[in-house]
Design an enzyme around this catalytic site. Structure first.
Site, PDB file in Angstrom:
ATOM      1  N   CYS A   1       0.843  -1.199   0.000  1.00  0.00           N
ATOM      2  CA  CYS A   1       0.000   0.000   0.000  1.00  0.00           C
ATOM      3  C   CYS A   1       0.877   1.247   0.000  1.00  0.00           C
ATOM      4  CB  CYS A   1      -0.967   0.004   1.180  1.00  0.00           C
ATOM      5  SG  CYS A   1      -0.265   0.534   2.739  1.00  0.00           S
ATOM      6  N   GLU A   2       0.392   2.242  -0.714  1.00  0.00           N
ATOM      7  CA  GLU A   2       1.210   3.453  -0.846  1.00  0.00           C
ATOM      8  C   GLU A   2       1.138   4.339   0.395  1.00  0.00           C
ATOM      9  OE1 GLU A   2      -0.299   5.264  -4.376  1.00  0.00           O
ATOM     10  OE2 GLU A   2      -1.756   6.498  -3.295  1.00  0.00           O
ATOM     11  N   HIS A   3       0.254   4.014   1.333  1.00  0.00           N
ATOM     12  CA  HIS A   3       0.152   4.841   2.534  1.00  0.00           C
ATOM     13  C   HIS A   3       1.095   4.385   3.638  1.00  0.00           C
ATOM     14  CE1 HIS A   3      -4.110   5.415   0.829  1.00  0.00           C
ATOM     15  NE2 HIS A   3      -3.348   6.421   0.462  1.00  0.00           N
ATOM     16  N   HIS A   4       1.325   3.070   3.736  1.00  0.00           N
ATOM     17  CA  HIS A   4       2.148   2.538   4.825  1.00  0.00           C
ATOM     18  C   HIS A   4       3.277   1.633   4.344  1.00  0.00           C
ATOM     19  CE1 HIS A   4      -2.003   3.211   6.342  1.00  0.00           C
ATOM     20  NE2 HIS A   4      -1.353   3.834   7.309  1.00  0.00           N
TER      21      HIS A   4
ATOM     22  N   GLN B   1      -5.719  -0.532  -3.536  1.00  0.00           N
ATOM     23  CA  GLN B   1      -6.400  -1.643  -4.215  1.00  0.00           C
ATOM     24  C   GLN B   1      -7.372  -1.160  -5.304  1.00  0.00           C
ATOM     25  OE1 GLN B   1      -7.823  -4.750  -1.617  1.00  0.00           O
ATOM     26  NE2 GLN B   1      -9.437  -5.309  -3.056  1.00  0.00           N
TER      27      GLN B   1
ATOM     28  N   HIS C   1      -5.138  -6.379   3.889  1.00  0.00           N
ATOM     29  CA  HIS C   1      -4.202  -5.259   3.974  1.00  0.00           C
ATOM     30  C   HIS C   1      -3.459  -5.318   5.299  1.00  0.00           C
ATOM     31  CE1 HIS C   1      -5.663  -2.666   0.529  1.00  0.00           C
ATOM     32  NE2 HIS C   1      -6.399  -3.753   0.490  1.00  0.00           N
TER      33      HIS C   1
ATOM     34  N   CYS D   1      -1.582  -3.253   6.609  1.00  0.00           N
ATOM     35  CA  CYS D   1      -1.610  -2.017   7.403  1.00  0.00           C
ATOM     36  C   CYS D   1      -2.801  -2.011   8.359  1.00  0.00           C
ATOM     37  CB  CYS D   1      -1.604  -0.770   6.513  1.00  0.00           C
ATOM     38  SG  CYS D   1      -2.935  -0.672   5.326  1.00  0.00           S
TER      39      CYS D   1
END
Ligand SMILES: [Zn+2]
Length: 209
Positions: free
Chosen positions: A96-99, A137, A165, A167
Site C-alpha cells: 500500500c502506498e500509505h504505509h 487496491q 491489507h 496495514c
C-alpha cells in the site's frame, strides 16, 4: 558484491531527481535502523540494509515494465470465439502506498474478446506488473481492467480483487481476517446483469483461502 549505481529502475525517479544509488538507499535503511533504536553494525544487522535494498527491488520491479506491451505482443485473431475467458483467483502481493505494508490477495480477470485474445499467462503478467508498485487496491483494480480494455478492445472486461491489507492487521486497527473487495466492470459486464452474474458466480465459487 558489486554495487550497482542506479536507482531501482535505472532511471531518474518520478519526482525528477537524479537516480538514487543502492549505497544511498542502504544508508537510508541504516538511518531507520538507528531511529528504531538498533545498532546497524551488530552482526545480525550488518547485511540487513543490503537485503532490504534487494527486497525492495523485488517488491517494486513493476516500475520497469510496460503492461500494455505485454498484451500487445501476443494478441491473435480468433475465428468468432466470443465466450467469456476467465483467469481465476491468481495470487498477488503488493504494497500500500500509505504505509508500504503488504497487500496480499487474489485477482479474478474476465473478458469477452472481440477478435483479439491473449494468452492467459499474459493476463497474470499484467496483474504482476501493476502489483509490484506502490498501490491502493482501487487503483490496482482499475489499472488492470483499463489496460485490457485499451489494448485488446474486447466486448467487456471484469476485474475483482479480494485482499488483506497488512496495514490493518499489524498496525492501526489490528483486524485480521477482513478482506477488501473491489471490482471494475466495463462493456458488456457493466451493461448486462446476466454476463456480470455469470462472472461473479465464478468468483464466488472459488475458495479464497
Ligand atoms: Zn496502508
Amino acid at each position: 558484491m558489486a554495487r550497482r549505481l542506479r536507482s531501482i529502475n535505472g532511471q531518474a525517479n518520478a519526482s525528477g531527481g537524479k537516480p538514487i544509488s543502492d549505497a544511498e538507499a542502504e544508508d537510508a535503511f541504516r538511518t531507520i535502523l538507528k531511529w528504531i533504536g538498533e545498532d546497524p553494525n551488530r552482526d545480525g544487522l550488518r547485511e540487513t540494509p543490503d537485503r532490504l535494498v534487494r527486497s525492495y527491488r523485488e517488491y517494486f520491479c513493476g516500475y520497469d515494465e510496460d503492461p500494455e506491451q505485454v498484451l500487445r505482443k501476443t494478441f491473435a485473431e480468433v475465428d468468432g470465439y466470443d465466450e467469456m475467458i476467465v483467469l481465476r483467483g491468481v495470487t498477488f502481493e503488493s504494497h500500500c502506498e500509505h504505509h508500504v505494508a503488504p497487500i496480499i490477495g487474489r485477482v479474478w480477470v474476465g473478458y469477452i474478446p472481440d477478435k483479439r485474445v491473449v494468452g492467459i499467462s499474459k493476463l497474470a503478467r499484467v496483474v504482476e506488473i501493476f502489483s509490484k508498485r506502490l498501490q491502493i487496491q482501487e487503483r490496482l483494480t482499475a489499472q488492470i481492467a483499463n489496460t485490457i480494455e485499451d489494448v485488446l478492445k474486447p466486448q467487456g472486461v471484469a476485474v475483482v480483487i479480494k485482499a488483506a491489507h497488512h496495514c490493518m492487521i499489524s498496525r492501526g486497527v489490528h483486524k485480521r481476517g477482513a478482506d477488501l473487495v473491489t471490482s471494475r466492470m466495463l462493456g458488456v459486464f457493466r451493461d448486462s446483469a446476466v454476463t456480470r452474474g455469470e462472472f461473479l458466480s465464478l468468483v464466488n465459487a472459488d475458495r479464497t483461502e
